[in-house]
Design a protein around this motif. Sequence first.
Motif, PDB file in Angstrom:
ATOM      1  N   MET A   3       3.089   6.030  -2.705  1.00 58.14           N
ATOM      2  CA  MET A   3       4.100   6.869  -3.138  1.00 58.14           C
ATOM      3  C   MET A   3       4.315   7.003  -4.451  1.00 58.14           C
ATOM      4  SD  MET A   3       5.925   7.748  -0.506  1.00 58.14           S
ATOM      5  CE  MET A   3       5.881   7.714   1.285  1.00 58.14           C
ATOM      6  N   VAL A   4       4.136   5.794  -5.467  1.00 59.69           N
ATOM      7  CA  VAL A   4       4.195   5.714  -6.792  1.00 59.69           C
ATOM      8  C   VAL A   4       3.373   6.770  -7.240  1.00 59.69           C
ATOM      9  CG1 VAL A   4       3.906   4.719  -8.705  1.00 59.69           C
ATOM     10  CG2 VAL A   4       5.375   3.769  -7.149  1.00 59.69           C
ATOM     11  N   PHE A   5       1.982   6.722  -6.895  1.00 57.68           N
ATOM     12  CA  PHE A   5       0.766   7.478  -7.138  1.00 57.68           C
ATOM     13  C   PHE A   5       1.063   8.951  -6.818  1.00 57.68           C
ATOM     14  CE2 PHE A   5      -2.887   9.972  -5.846  1.00 57.68           C
ATOM     15  CZ  PHE A   5      -3.657   9.848  -7.031  1.00 57.68           C
TER      16      PHE A   5
ATOM     17  N   CYS B  16       0.939  -1.106   0.205  1.00 60.40           N
ATOM     18  CA  CYS B  16       0.057  -0.188  -0.027  1.00 60.40           C
ATOM     19  C   CYS B  16       1.005   1.246  -0.168  1.00 60.40           C
ATOM     20  CB  CYS B  16      -1.086   0.057   1.177  1.00 60.40           C
ATOM     21  SG  CYS B  16      -2.173  -1.184   0.949  1.00 60.40           S
ATOM     22  N   VAL B  17       1.895   1.248   0.894  1.00 66.49           N
ATOM     23  CA  VAL B  17       2.791   2.516   0.741  1.00 66.49           C
ATOM     24  C   VAL B  17       3.424   2.642  -0.521  1.00 66.49           C
ATOM     25  CG1 VAL B  17       4.975   3.285   1.947  1.00 66.49           C
ATOM     26  CG2 VAL B  17       3.237   2.227   3.374  1.00 66.49           C
ATOM     27  N   HIS B  18       4.165   1.513  -1.006  1.00 64.88           N
ATOM     28  CA  HIS B  18       4.709   1.608  -2.278  1.00 64.88           C
ATOM     29  C   HIS B  18       3.525   2.179  -3.171  1.00 64.88           C
ATOM     30  CE1 HIS B  18       7.412   0.728  -5.657  1.00 64.88           C
ATOM     31  NE2 HIS B  18       6.332   0.292  -6.283  1.00 64.88           N
ATOM     32  N   LEU B  19       2.443   1.813  -3.338  1.00 61.68           N
ATOM     33  CA  LEU B  19       1.342   1.920  -4.522  1.00 61.68           C
ATOM     34  C   LEU B  19       1.185   3.834  -4.273  1.00 61.68           C
ATOM     35  CD1 LEU B  19      -0.746  -0.805  -4.930  1.00 61.68           C
ATOM     36  CD2 LEU B  19       0.933   0.263  -6.478  1.00 61.68           C
TER      37      LEU B  19
ATOM     38  N   VAL C  39      -0.329  17.470  -0.617  1.00 65.36           N
ATOM     39  CA  VAL C  39       0.454  16.428   0.141  1.00 65.36           C
ATOM     40  C   VAL C  39       2.088  16.497  -0.408  1.00 65.36           C
ATOM     41  CG1 VAL C  39       0.741  13.996   0.467  1.00 65.36           C
ATOM     42  CG2 VAL C  39      -1.576  14.983   0.486  1.00 65.36           C
ATOM     43  N   THR C  40       2.259  16.738  -1.708  1.00 62.79           N
ATOM     44  CA  THR C  40       3.422  16.550  -2.111  1.00 62.79           C
ATOM     45  C   THR C  40       4.143  17.891  -1.496  1.00 62.79           C
ATOM     46  OG1 THR C  40       2.721  17.140  -4.151  1.00 62.79           O
ATOM     47  CG2 THR C  40       2.976  14.691  -3.935  1.00 62.79           C
ATOM     48  N   LYS C  41       3.500  18.771  -1.517  1.00 59.84           N
ATOM     49  CA  LYS C  41       4.163  20.180  -0.833  1.00 59.84           C
ATOM     50  C   LYS C  41       4.694  19.836   0.207  1.00 59.84           C
ATOM     51  CE  LYS C  41       2.503  23.857  -3.511  1.00 59.84           C
ATOM     52  NZ  LYS C  41       0.956  23.746  -4.084  1.00 59.84           N
ATOM     53  N   GLN C  42       4.193  19.114   1.406  1.00 53.83           N
ATOM     54  CA  GLN C  42       4.563  18.857   2.543  1.00 53.83           C
ATOM     55  C   GLN C  42       5.775  17.653   2.425  1.00 53.83           C
ATOM     56  OE1 GLN C  42       1.643  18.243   5.662  1.00 53.83           O
ATOM     57  NE2 GLN C  42       0.507  19.810   4.822  1.00 53.83           N
ATOM     58  N   HIS C  43       5.222  16.428   1.704  1.00 52.22           N
ATOM     59  CA  HIS C  43       6.139  15.294   1.824  1.00 52.22           C
ATOM     60  C   HIS C  43       6.614  14.919   0.701  1.00 52.22           C
ATOM     61  CE1 HIS C  43       3.879  14.692   5.722  1.00 52.22           C
ATOM     62  NE2 HIS C  43       2.834  15.060   4.986  1.00 52.22           N
ATOM     63  N   GLY C  44       7.004  15.802  -0.337  1.00 63.76           N
ATOM     64  CA  GLY C  44       7.527  15.789  -1.604  1.00 63.76           C
ATOM     65  C   GLY C  44       8.983  14.990  -1.429  1.00 63.76           C
ATOM     66  N   GLN C  45       9.943  15.427  -0.514  1.00 64.63           N
ATOM     67  CA  GLN C  45      11.034  14.633  -0.185  1.00 64.63           C
ATOM     68  C   GLN C  45      11.006  13.330   0.115  1.00 64.63           C
ATOM     69  OE1 GLN C  45      13.686  16.456  -1.214  1.00 64.63           O
ATOM     70  NE2 GLN C  45      14.785  14.345  -1.264  1.00 64.63           N
ATOM     71  N   ALA C  46       9.815  12.839   0.900  1.00 63.77           N
ATOM     72  CA  ALA C  46       9.972  11.430   1.168  1.00 63.77           C
ATOM     73  C   ALA C  46       9.495  10.524   0.168  1.00 63.77           C
ATOM     74  CB  ALA C  46       8.775  11.268   2.285  1.00 63.77           C
ATOM     75  N   VAL C  47       8.429  11.409  -0.854  1.00 66.58           N
ATOM     76  CA  VAL C  47       7.984  10.585  -1.901  1.00 66.58           C
ATOM     77  C   VAL C  47       9.376  10.321  -3.013  1.00 66.58           C
ATOM     78  CG1 VAL C  47       6.743  10.754  -4.036  1.00 66.58           C
ATOM     79  CG2 VAL C  47       5.771  11.496  -1.957  1.00 66.58           C
ATOM     80  N   GLN C  48      10.063  11.389  -3.144  1.00 68.34           N
ATOM     81  CA  GLN C  48      11.251  11.459  -4.211  1.00 68.34           C
ATOM     82  C   GLN C  48      12.128  10.121  -3.474  1.00 68.34           C
ATOM     83  OE1 GLN C  48      12.747  14.291  -6.148  1.00 68.34           O
ATOM     84  NE2 GLN C  48      10.659  14.472  -6.910  1.00 68.34           N
ATOM     85  N   ASP C  49      12.294  10.377  -2.237  1.00 70.62           N
ATOM     86  CA  ASP C  49      13.366   9.329  -1.649  1.00 70.62           C
ATOM     87  C   ASP C  49      12.823   7.990  -1.816  1.00 70.62           C
ATOM     88  OD1 ASP C  49      14.956  11.297  -0.927  1.00 70.62           O
ATOM     89  OD2 ASP C  49      14.312  11.371   1.260  1.00 70.62           O
ATOM     90  N   TRP C  50      11.706   7.590  -1.781  1.00 68.93           N
ATOM     91  CA  TRP C  50      11.141   6.238  -1.899  1.00 68.93           C
ATOM     92  C   TRP C  50      11.179   5.936  -3.598  1.00 68.93           C
ATOM     93  CZ3 TRP C  50       8.603   3.116   1.636  1.00 68.93           C
ATOM     94  CH2 TRP C  50       8.149   1.888   1.201  1.00 68.93           C
ATOM     95  N   VAL C  51      10.858   6.731  -4.369  1.00 60.24           N
ATOM     96  CA  VAL C  51      10.721   6.456  -5.828  1.00 60.24           C
ATOM     97  C   VAL C  51      12.000   6.256  -6.684  1.00 60.24           C
ATOM     98  CG1 VAL C  51       9.563   7.315  -7.984  1.00 60.24           C
ATOM     99  CG2 VAL C  51       8.126   7.074  -5.947  1.00 60.24           C
ATOM    100  N   TYR C  52      12.876   7.374  -6.269  1.00 63.98           N
ATOM    101  CA  TYR C  52      14.159   7.336  -7.072  1.00 63.98           C
ATOM    102  C   TYR C  52      14.927   6.554  -6.466  1.00 63.98           C
ATOM    103  CZ  TYR C  52      12.287  11.002  -9.519  1.00 63.98           C
ATOM    104  OH  TYR C  52      11.298  11.801 -10.505  1.00 63.98           O
ATOM    105  N   PRO C  53      16.010   5.830  -7.125  1.00 69.26           N
ATOM    106  CA  PRO C  53      16.046   6.019  -8.602  1.00 69.26           C
ATOM    107  C   PRO C  53      15.212   4.742  -9.345  1.00 69.26           C
ATOM    108  CG  PRO C  53      17.924   4.989  -7.715  1.00 69.26           C
ATOM    109  CD  PRO C  53      17.245   5.087  -6.658  1.00 69.26           C
ATOM    110  N   GLU C  54      14.915   3.662  -8.783  1.00 65.18           N
ATOM    111  CA  GLU C  54      14.550   2.416  -9.424  1.00 65.18           C
ATOM    112  C   GLU C  54      13.018   2.574  -9.730  1.00 65.18           C
ATOM    113  OE1 GLU C  54      16.805   1.039 -10.491  1.00 65.18           O
ATOM    114  OE2 GLU C  54      18.501   0.871  -9.184  1.00 65.18           O
TER     115      GLU C  54
END
Lengths: 250, 403
Positions: A67-69, A62-65, A78-93
Amino acid sequence: MDAYDEDSRGPQAPDGSAGTRLPEEPPEHHPPSPPRTGVAALSPRYQVAAALALAVVAVAGCVHLLMVFLSLAPANTVTKQHGQAVQDWVYPEFEQNWKLFAPNPLQQNIAVQVRAEVRMRDGGLRTTGWTDLSAQDGRAIDGNPVPSHTQQNELRRAWDFFAATHGGDNRPVGMRGSLSEQYLRRLVAMRLYRDDPTSREGVIQRVQVRSSTTNVPPPSWSREQISDKPVYRVLPWWSLTSDEAAGGVR
Amino acid sequence: MNGLSLTLSRGVARVTEAALGPYQSAVIRIGFAGTWLLFLLREFPHRQELYGPSGPWGWNLAKELTADNHAFTALLWSDGRLWFEFCYTLAVLAATALMLGWRTRTASLLFMVGVLSLQNRSVFVGDGGDNVLHLMSIYLVFTRCGQVWSLDARRAARVAATRARGERVPADRVGPVLWAVLGLALGTATLTGRFDNGWLIPALLWTAWAVLGLWWAVGRRAAWHEPRALLDVIANVLHNGALVVIMAEACLIYATAGWYKVQGSRWQDGTAVYYPLHLDYFSPWPGLADLMSSSGTIMMIVAYGTVMVQVAFPFTLFNRRVKNVLLVLMMTEHAVIAVVLGLPFFSLAMIAADAVFLPTSFLRRLGDLAARARGRLTRSTGGTVPAPRSPEDSTADHVGFTA
């Protein structure tokens, strides 16, 4: 096996939290015929481990989906507040981009052209005419059921990369700007040595790249009027490294 | 409350007792591995230029970029030509093994290493098709995608038949050797610091390797019935979770592509499809493109139809019949894109992703057809036909012995 399960119900049920809830099938009502599989076949200790695994997989999925979403969604609260967390999860792979021909498809043919300053065998310096590398790619793709990435993506995306990492004044932005410049330079040098007759006979000293952007003519059934004149973006001359000049890019 | 807990317990039983969608997971395994294999063979003459140490995206450039973004690639472990050729060959072999379902779990790990190594080595030569394969190669590692239509399934059936006859099953030698070689490779890579750039993929590889070893060890002792059953449950849960992620990923692809198109003026005025057809890089058959775009009405229908289908698809999953209609439409559209826009590998990858939603009955019929065609082929060449494998074999009792 049944005995295991029966006495497991008692201590298990009260403290099972929502995330680790176990199946509460009453074994006494079941005919004993089908051999039980899944968690039901396990003894209580192992059931706890299985439930834990189930919870971990469910939460991770669920967390993965999510984050990808969020990485695909437009910028939002949400991405304004937690954008860095999303980036860290998704990049690079898990990086992805599905804006396929969206919001609008590209409506211009961008051709990358190059000319070179070549030191000839007799010592003279000759400047070649412009070679349209994109036109070469286009010809290679025509009538080709399986175009190679070297024909369809390499130069096209090298130019996109360059354009995305350079300002309007052609100055590089950051480390990637410098990388994209070297990439484009090596790419055109390789292509010139491969196809340009003058370059093949001498040693390339410098190269100059320009892009020529032409609007795709509007469809015949449309009443739109747009210019069909190409717009050029001319980059400064670049000197080749000795390795590149010696034809080291293959 | 009681109804809820009953539903929950049924759900838990369902996702723990079997790796669901054996045919769907097999068809995407074959689809993705086959697409990547064809791509590697297509680019074989251009492999140096695309991924080689002295290509335009030179070894040093790639090194600098991956040091910054921490993407995993084995190709940058050495700038030697031999290492490059070795990796490319390994990628080809891994794709073949995964497609055939030979030692499926190990093959899926090597397949992932091959895909990531080549794509992360040269990120600027890929397109949407590469992106799909990149993600799916990671997700496939978590699935039990070799339950049907694989050499592993055939081997398991033979072992079961031998056991049923009461004969002794010869010990498996290939598995332990493969595992030892893999462990040696992982150990060497770790000790020489090759795994220092990013922890995710190395951790995944080591974990998978350890679990494969554990699986083998636990399978050897008849008395260890319970640990074996637990591992089986965990493998099922992982598989089912990964399958959900794969399906959701396909939905995200379509939703993103669709919802962003809705905002585009060209998709609104119905001319959007005309433009890609007239880009030099996406028009291998200009005559065909002109023919298709000769009518404004057709272009508008295609543009609106594309957006509608892409936006609608995730929601149609709740209705089997509508979902299947849309699936046919999307696969057809991708087949057309393959030819008209000159994107065969992108289209193949997308069709493979769509295939995860195909109904089981259709896939089984497809499998029977393929088996019969192969039977005819092998009979005419004098080979033997192995007995067809029923799906019950794959999930019921033997599943605990194949990773």
